[in-house]
Design a protein around this motif. Structure first.
Motif, PDB file in Angstrom:
ATOM      1  N   ASP A 227     -16.705  17.857  32.874  1.00 24.91           N
ATOM      2  CA  ASP A 227     -16.461  16.597  33.579  1.00 24.91           C
ATOM      3  C   ASP A 227     -16.954  15.433  32.710  1.00 24.91           C
ATOM      4  OD1 ASP A 227     -16.210  14.460  35.240  1.00 24.91           O
ATOM      5  OD2 ASP A 227     -17.429  15.279  36.873  1.00 24.91           O
ATOM      6  N   PRO A 228     -16.048  14.574  32.223  1.00 29.11           N
ATOM      7  CA  PRO A 228     -16.485  13.460  31.369  1.00 29.11           C
ATOM      8  C   PRO A 228     -17.335  12.437  32.112  1.00 29.11           C
ATOM      9  CG  PRO A 228     -14.159  13.236  31.931  1.00 29.11           C
ATOM     10  CD  PRO A 228     -14.591  14.569  32.447  1.00 29.11           C
ATOM     11  N   GLU A 229     -17.312  12.458  33.463  1.00 30.85           N
ATOM     12  CA  GLU A 229     -18.093  11.509  34.256  1.00 30.85           C
ATOM     13  C   GLU A 229     -19.488  12.028  34.582  1.00 30.85           C
ATOM     14  OE1 GLU A 229     -16.881   8.541  34.832  1.00 30.85           O
ATOM     15  OE2 GLU A 229     -14.963   9.068  33.905  1.00 30.85           O
ATOM     16  N   ASP A 230     -19.701  13.321  34.344  1.00 33.84           N
ATOM     17  CA  ASP A 230     -21.002  13.916  34.680  1.00 33.84           C
ATOM     18  C   ASP A 230     -22.030  13.528  33.619  1.00 33.84           C
ATOM     19  OD1 ASP A 230     -22.872  15.377  36.024  1.00 33.84           O
ATOM     20  OD2 ASP A 230     -22.148  17.332  35.338  1.00 33.84           O
ATOM     21  N   LYS A 231     -23.168  13.024  34.040  1.00 34.18           N
ATOM     22  CA  LYS A 231     -24.213  12.569  33.125  1.00 34.18           C
ATOM     23  C   LYS A 231     -25.500  13.363  33.339  1.00 34.18           C
ATOM     24  CE  LYS A 231     -21.446   9.294  31.757  1.00 34.18           C
ATOM     25  NZ  LYS A 231     -20.737   9.406  30.466  1.00 34.18           N
ATOM     26  N   LYS A 232     -26.224  13.581  32.247  1.00 30.32           N
ATOM     27  CA  LYS A 232     -27.493  14.310  32.330  1.00 30.32           C
ATOM     28  C   LYS A 232     -28.546  13.465  33.058  1.00 30.32           C
ATOM     29  CE  LYS A 232     -30.019  14.926  28.606  1.00 30.32           C
ATOM     30  NZ  LYS A 232     -30.507  15.454  27.303  1.00 30.32           N
ATOM     31  N   PRO A 233     -29.214  14.029  34.069  1.00 29.87           N
ATOM     32  CA  PRO A 233     -30.275  13.276  34.762  1.00 29.87           C
ATOM     33  C   PRO A 233     -31.385  12.870  33.790  1.00 29.87           C
ATOM     34  CG  PRO A 233     -29.667  15.258  35.986  1.00 29.87           C
ATOM     35  CD  PRO A 233     -28.995  15.352  34.654  1.00 29.87           C
ATOM     36  N   GLY A 234     -31.991  11.717  34.059  1.00 30.25           N
ATOM     37  CA  GLY A 234     -33.028  11.203  33.175  1.00 30.25           C
ATOM     38  C   GLY A 234     -34.255  12.083  33.084  1.00 30.25           C
ATOM     39  N   ASP A 235     -34.548  12.856  34.153  1.00 25.17           N
ATOM     40  CA  ASP A 235     -35.752  13.698  34.158  1.00 25.17           C
ATOM     41  C   ASP A 235     -35.463  15.142  33.730  1.00 25.17           C
ATOM     42  OD1 ASP A 235     -34.250  14.449  36.322  1.00 25.17           O
ATOM     43  OD2 ASP A 235     -35.922  14.508  37.754  1.00 25.17           O
ATOM     44  N   TRP A 236     -34.259  15.375  33.173  1.00 33.89           N
ATOM     45  CA  TRP A 236     -33.918  16.744  32.768  1.00 33.89           C
ATOM     46  C   TRP A 236     -34.666  17.109  31.491  1.00 33.89           C
ATOM     47  CZ3 TRP A 236     -30.377  19.890  35.433  1.00 33.89           C
ATOM     48  CH2 TRP A 236     -30.124  21.134  34.840  1.00 33.89           C
ATOM     49  N   ASP A 237     -35.470  18.176  31.555  1.00 35.04           N
ATOM     50  CA  ASP A 237     -36.310  18.583  30.416  1.00 35.04           C
ATOM     51  C   ASP A 237     -35.708  19.822  29.767  1.00 35.04           C
ATOM     52  OD1 ASP A 237     -38.292  19.153  28.592  1.00 35.04           O
ATOM     53  OD2 ASP A 237     -39.937  18.695  29.969  1.00 35.04           O
ATOM     54  N   GLU A 238     -35.252  19.681  28.493  1.00 34.33           N
ATOM     55  CA  GLU A 238     -34.606  20.785  27.781  1.00 34.33           C
ATOM     56  C   GLU A 238     -35.551  21.493  26.827  1.00 34.33           C
ATOM     57  OE1 GLU A 238     -31.292  18.810  25.939  1.00 34.33           O
ATOM     58  OE2 GLU A 238     -29.948  19.385  27.560  1.00 34.33           O
TER      59      GLU A 238
END
Length: 537
Positions: A227-238
């Motif tokens: 999905d080109p509109e889906d964005k990674k949440p700011g608090d996502w820790d990889e």
């Protein structure tokens, strides 16, 4: 009864002749286009009048033959010429064979020699307006320049959902033969969605139009896409691991301790010659008779190794050697621990692809014209015997009668030339080795290294004195990659693309670069360099 006897008398050589003519007519009906260039192309082929295309086409004999072809006569030019078919030819039913000959009479270092099979153009289009923007259905043929070395097969296919035409490239196409002989290129499109690429009648590549493994991009788009509109949440820790926040550097950890220290226990070897230099002036050197002190400066004898040092343990000022510092620990880092907030590598969610469609067979656009539109740095490219047919046997018969006799003559001539030792350039053996290496460079698992390997091969072709070193280097790189695939290993192998820029070039002293330098980087020269005077440079 008389009729029966007449028919019986006809079933002799005359009947065979009639049958032969009938077969010929049937075969001829399967030929959509055949251009032998036996006659001048003027009036039948239209040269582009667009400003970019200054290259001059000529009706010329193939070198060493009485056979004519269409010749690229000038270097560093753009060329465009086209022939319209009497009627559009459909590619949707049955077998279609596209075949033509090319002879690179002066070799091919940088340029194309491919054909474009044009689809019907917009209303009002004129053949003299043919250029690189003229839409085509298929582009097929050899192209070589820089890292590009392939026999293209490109299909332009219309997406029924978007109406957009997309170029679909055959993956891992064969490489261009490295010689100046006449070669015949054949593309066979079959009713079961296959395409076969033949060079000189030998199958070099086979693919399926509907397979994502054979064409890039795939003709049938993916059913789901990110999905080109889906964005990674700011608090996502990889981060899977993080430094231990509770760890503390030990009190006895000295980050400033040097890695090496002087070995205090070392003792100067007995017999060390402190007062003798490592190098001395060559006592046999004399100033040349034509040496001019004003022009050349004061003459200095070249240096040689001091013979007194050869029998001694060493010469010059003795210094205690260095040893590893047992107190060295380097910079302190907190140990890594599992990250309690780790969420994995983020990726957007999949959604249905709005451009997806299903397809049983490619929706080929018909062929309305055949054109040659190329930009080449080489001259001497000769096109001949362009054929479109619906019968593989017809294409084979043209190869046997039109191409094979010429090729055999050229091959025999080439063999005699290869048997004669050359004072410079590539020998016949070298050419065969290059042929093999160009094919090896197209192996899929070497794709990341292909541009650099091809660059090195081209440099080696131009500089025969470094050929052996470069070939050894490339072979070792290939073996290293194969070893990594088979056995793995923790040590990172330096890729060809990261190799020093000197790998295929001659160094200042005339020595080629070794394979070790490609894989491991340049090593420091531990031996002292001798001083040279103006006469030695």
């Amino acid at each position: 009864m008389m009729e029966a006897r007449s028919i019986h008398r006809l079933s002799s050589p005359a009947l065979l002749l009639v049958l032969s003519c009938l077969v010929f007519q049937i075969r001829a009906s399967n030929v959509i286009l055949y251009e032998s260039f036996d006659e001048s192309f003027e009036g039948r082929w239209i040269t582009s009048e667009k400003d970019d295309y200054k290259g001059v086409w000529k009706h010329s004999k193939s070198d060493g033959h009485e056979d004519y072809g269409l010749l690229v006569s000038e270097k560093a030019r753009k060329y465009a010429i086209v022939k319209e078919l009497e009627e559009n030819y459909s590619l949707k039913d049955g077998t279609v064979v596209l075949q033509y000959e090319v002879r690179l009479q002066d070799g091919l270092e940088c340029g194309g020699a491919y054909l474009k099979y044009l689809r019907p153009q917009e209303a009002g289009w004129k053949a003299k307006e043919f250029n690189n923007e003229s839409p085509y259905t298929i582009m097929f043929g050899p192209d070589k320049c820089g890292s590009t070395n392939k026999v293209h097969f490109i299909l332009k296919h219309k997406n029924p959902k978007t109406g957009e035409y997309v170029e679909h490239h055959l993956k891992y196409p064969p490489s261009v033969p490295y010689d100046k002989l006449t070669h015949v290129y054949t593309a066979i499109l079959t009713s079961d969605n296959e395409v076969k690429i033949l060079i000189d009648g030998e199958e070099k590549k086979k693919g399926n139009f509907l397979s994502a493994d054979d064409f890039e991009p795939a003709l049938i788009p993916s059913k789901m896409i990110p999905d080109p509109e889906d964005k990674k949440p700011g608090d996502w820790d990889e981060r899977a691991k993080i430094p231990d926040p509770d760890a503390v550097k030990p009190d006895d950890w000295d980050e400033d301790a040097p890695m090496e220290i002087e070995d205090e226990d070392a003792v100067k070897p007995e017999g060390w010659l402190d007062d003798e230099p490592e190098e001395i002036d060559d006592p046999e050197a004399t100033k040349p008779e034509d040496w001019d002190d004003e022009e050349d400066g004061e003459f200095e004898a070249p240096k040689i190794d001091n013979p007194k040092c050869e029998a001694a343990p060493g010469c010059g000022e003795w210094k205690k050697p260095m040893k590893r510092n047992p107190a060295y620990k380097g910079k302190w880092h907190a140990p890594m621990i599992d990250n309690p907030n780790y969420k994995g590598i983020w990726k957007p969610r999949d959604i249905p692809n709005p451009e997806y469609f299903e397809l049983d067979k490619p929706d080929f656009e018909p062929i309305a014209a055949v054109g040659i539109e190329i930009w080449t740095m080489q001259d001497g490219i000769l096109f001949d015997n362009i054929l479109i047919t619906s019968d593989e046997k017809v294409a084979e018969s043209y190869r046997d009668t039109a191409w094979k006799p010429k090729f055999d003559v050229e091959k025999e001539k080439q063999k005699k030339e290869d048997d004669v030792p050359e004072s410079s350039g590539l020998s016949g053996l070298h050419k065969k080795v290059f042929d093999i290496l160009y094919k090896v460079a197209n192996v899929p698992f070497l794709e990341p290294h292909k541009p650099k390997i091809l660059d090195l091969l081209e440099k080696a072709e131009k500089q025969p004195n470094i050929t052996l070193g470069v070939l050894v280097a490339i072979v070792i790189v290939i073996l290293t990659v194969i070893s990594k695939i088979l056995f793995g290993g923790k040590k990172k192998v330096r890729s060809v693309a990261e190799a020093p820029t000197e790998t295929a070039e001659q160094s200042a002293d005339g020595q080629g670069t070794s394979a070790e330098e490609i894989n491991e980087g340049e090593k420091e020269d531990a031996a002292p360099r001798r001083r040279t005077n103006r006469r030695e440079t």
